[in-house]
Design an enzyme around this catalytic site. Structure first.
Site, PDB file in Angstrom:
ATOM      1  N   HIS A 253       0.820  -1.215   0.000  1.00 34.24           N
ATOM      2  CA  HIS A 253       0.000   0.000   0.000  1.00 34.24           C
ATOM      3  C   HIS A 253       0.855   1.267   0.000  1.00 34.24           C
ATOM      4  CE1 HIS A 253       0.255   0.016   4.561  1.00 34.24           C
ATOM      5  NE2 HIS A 253       0.284   1.317   4.330  1.00 34.24           N
TER       6      HIS A 253
ATOM      7  N   ASP B 177       0.160  -7.719   1.641  1.00 35.22           N
ATOM      8  CA  ASP B 177       0.537  -6.298   1.681  1.00 35.22           C
ATOM      9  C   ASP B 177       2.063  -6.222   1.732  1.00 35.22           C
ATOM     10  OD1 ASP B 177       0.517  -3.565   1.802  1.00 35.22           O
ATOM     11  OD2 ASP B 177      -0.163  -3.433   3.876  1.00 35.22           O
TER      12      ASP B 177
ATOM     13  N   SER C 229       4.218   3.025   7.922  1.00 39.28           N
ATOM     14  CA  SER C 229       3.870   1.926   7.026  1.00 39.28           C
ATOM     15  C   SER C 229       5.082   1.476   6.222  1.00 39.28           C
ATOM     16  CB  SER C 229       2.768   2.367   6.057  1.00 39.28           C
ATOM     17  OG  SER C 229       1.538   2.505   6.699  1.00 39.28           O
TER      18      SER C 229
END
Length: 262
Positions: free
Chosen positions: A67, A112, A208
């Protein structure tokens, strides 16, 4: 209609963490300048804003979250302070990007992960060195290290100049599944659950793609969590690196048709 509702809720939770892509570790302290030589920063090429972290796994490859994919970004290595550059900082751009499926098909509990080949190899230096892939899976109860330039307040747009680090615990996967019954997360997953159950320490927006290091081994990639961050009984999820070893090693070896574990 139920399926549409579930998919909509999944998207909202995905976006809540992706939007946290500019936050820092909450409840941590400034990392020692020598403890994160493998930590890289992903920057928007135009705005020059830091939006994700990543991990250098050898001189030519970086591992981060799917992402974190953007059209135009640069990868900075050897960085500590965003304002005072180290003499050995290096900047690269992606030469190739590899996903288990595609950047649009990852889910909250699976795939992910993004493997990036740099446009040219980097050299080891005082502030740059890769982190080895794990030799064994992690154990629940392990103490894990998180790090990044993400937001340092769960509710305020407060960003640090230097990366922050904190220690959290590896928890049972159910501890990440139970707080979100509306999302219908599966009973098993290729993600790790980590945090502090009483709250106060967590990855957040901007962290992230950064590493989860358990007992000295690179075990997870920061994927998603609650917003606000660091809330009691709402730990965060990390893509399990060990489960993707064959895929990672196959891609690096040149087998670009390799598939991720089902």
């Amino acid at each position: 209609m139920v399926l549409i509702s579930v998919l909509a809720n999944l998207l909202i939770l995905q976006l809540s963490y992706a939007q946290k892509s500019s936050e820092l570790v909450i409840g941590g302290d400034e990392c020692n300048i020598n403890e994160h030589r493998f930590l890289v920063a992903l920057y928007n090429s135009r705005s020059r804003t830091l939006f994700c972290g990543g991990t250098l796994i050898n001189q030519e490859w970086v591992l981060t979250a799917a992402h974190c994919e953007r059209k135009n970004f640069r990868i900075k290595l050897g960085i500590h302070s965003k304002k005072v550059p180290n003499e050995d900082e290096q900047t690269r751009v992606p030469k190739e990007k590899f996903f288990c499926l595609s950047s649009k098909n990852y889910t909250l509990w699976d795939k992910d992960i993004m493997l990036i080949r740099l446009d040219s190899p980097v050299s080891n230096s005082e502030h740059i060195a890769p982190l080895s892939l794990p030799s064994s899976p992690p154990s629940v109860g392990s103490v894990c290290r998180i790090m990044g330039w993400g937001r340092i307040s769960p509710t305020k747009e407060t960003y640090p100049d230097v990366p922050h680090c904190a220690n959290i615990n590896l928890l049972e996967y159910e501890m990440c599944r139970a707080p979100y019954p509306e999302f219908g997360l599966p009973a098993t997953s290729r993600t790790l659950c980590a945090g502090i159950l009483e709250g106060g320490k967590d990855t957040c927006r901007g962290d992230s793609g950064g590493p989860l290091i358990c007992n000295g081994q690179f075990q997870g990639i920061a994927s998603w969590g609650d917003d606000p961050c660091a809330q009691p009984h709402k730990p965060a999820a990390y893509t399990k690196v060990f489960d993707h070893l064959d895929w990672i090693q196959s891609i690096i070896a040149g087998n670009t048709d390799a598939s991720c574990p089902p």
